[in-house]
Design a protein around this motif. Sequence first.
Motif, short mmCIF file in Angstrom:
data_model
loop_
_atom_site.label_atom_id
_atom_site.label_comp_id
_atom_site.label_asym_id
_atom_site.label_seq_id
_atom_site.Cartn_x
_atom_site.Cartn_y
_atom_site.Cartn_z
N PRO A 25 0.81 -1.23 0.00
CA PRO A 25 0.00 0.00 0.00
C PRO A 25 0.84 1.27 0.00
CG PRO A 25 -0.02 -1.01 2.17
CD PRO A 25 0.70 -1.97 1.25
N THR A 26 2.14 1.18 0.23
CA THR A 26 2.98 2.38 0.24
C THR A 26 3.56 2.70 -1.13
OG1 THR A 26 5.02 1.21 0.87
CG2 THR A 26 3.60 1.99 2.66
N LEU A 27 3.27 1.87 -2.13
CA LEU A 27 3.77 2.15 -3.48
C LEU A 27 3.23 3.48 -3.98
CD1 LEU A 27 3.31 -1.22 -5.39
CD2 LEU A 27 5.42 0.06 -5.21
N PRO A 28 4.10 4.33 -4.51
CA PRO A 28 3.58 5.55 -5.14
C PRO A 28 2.71 5.15 -6.34
CG PRO A 28 5.97 5.67 -4.86
CD PRO A 28 5.56 4.27 -4.53
N GLU A 29 1.69 5.93 -6.61
CA GLU A 29 0.76 5.59 -7.68
C GLU A 29 1.46 5.42 -9.02
OE1 GLU A 29 -2.61 4.15 -9.14
OE2 GLU A 29 -2.23 4.58 -7.03
N SER A 30 2.45 6.26 -9.30
CA SER A 30 3.15 6.16 -10.59
C SER A 30 3.91 4.83 -10.69
CB SER A 30 4.11 7.33 -10.79
OG SER A 30 5.11 7.34 -9.77
N ALA A 31 4.54 4.39 -9.60
CA ALA A 31 5.25 3.10 -9.61
C ALA A 31 4.26 1.96 -9.77
CB ALA A 31 6.07 2.94 -8.34
N ARG A 32 3.12 2.05 -9.06
CA ARG A 32 2.09 1.01 -9.16
C ARG A 32 1.59 0.90 -10.60
NH1 ARG A 32 -0.58 -1.05 -5.27
NH2 ARG A 32 -0.32 0.72 -3.88
N GLU A 33 1.30 2.03 -11.23
CA GLU A 33 0.82 2.01 -12.61
C GLU A 33 1.85 1.41 -13.56
OE1 GLU A 33 -0.30 6.02 -13.54
OE2 GLU A 33 -2.04 5.97 -12.20
N ASP A 34 3.12 1.78 -13.38
CA ASP A 34 4.18 1.23 -14.24
C ASP A 34 4.30 -0.28 -14.05
OD1 ASP A 34 4.73 3.72 -15.24
OD2 ASP A 34 6.58 4.00 -14.09
N LEU A 35 4.30 -0.72 -12.79
CA LEU A 35 4.44 -2.15 -12.52
C LEU A 35 3.25 -2.95 -13.05
CD1 LEU A 35 5.96 -1.90 -8.95
CD2 LEU A 35 7.07 -2.97 -10.93
N VAL A 36 2.05 -2.43 -12.88
CA VAL A 36 0.87 -3.12 -13.40
C VAL A 36 0.91 -3.16 -14.92
CG1 VAL A 36 -1.66 -2.99 -13.62
CG2 VAL A 36 -0.58 -2.72 -11.38
N GLY A 37 1.35 -2.09 -15.54
CA GLY A 37 1.49 -2.08 -17.00
C GLY A 37 2.47 -3.14 -17.48
N HIS A 38 3.61 -3.24 -16.79
CA HIS A 38 4.59 -4.28 -17.13
C HIS A 38 4.00 -5.67 -16.91
CE1 HIS A 38 8.27 -2.06 -18.00
NE2 HIS A 38 8.02 -1.26 -16.97
N LEU A 39 3.26 -5.83 -15.81
CA LEU A 39 2.66 -7.13 -15.49
C LEU A 39 1.68 -7.55 -16.58
CD1 LEU A 39 2.13 -9.50 -13.56
CD2 LEU A 39 0.49 -8.03 -12.37
#
Length: 104
Positions: A25-39
């Motif tokens: 839950p501490t992931l910054p939103e931009s990092a979360r979006e990038d990681l989900v995009g990669h996933l």
Amino acid sequence: MPEPERTADGRYVVIRGRRWRASDPTLPESAREDLVGHLMSARRDVGTALRSRDPEAERLARSRVAWAKEGLGERGTPWWELTGDARRHRWEEALRRLAEQRSP
């Protein structure tokens, strides 16, 4: 899309009766979006590799899935057992590795 049900401690989401580790839950939103995009890209590439019967492409795509999920905190050491610095290092390292292995 509604948020999935979470366990009382917030560590897991419950989907169709099965418990899955929640993202950090501490992931910054931009990092979360990038990681989900990669996933999502890596998961598509797994399917493509399976359909074309390309074991090397499948191996690479599955490794990208693993890096993305680890960066999200869904695999590896549970995020609640890591310090803030270790959590940040994990998602930064996952993003670095994924950027090196962009899909063709």
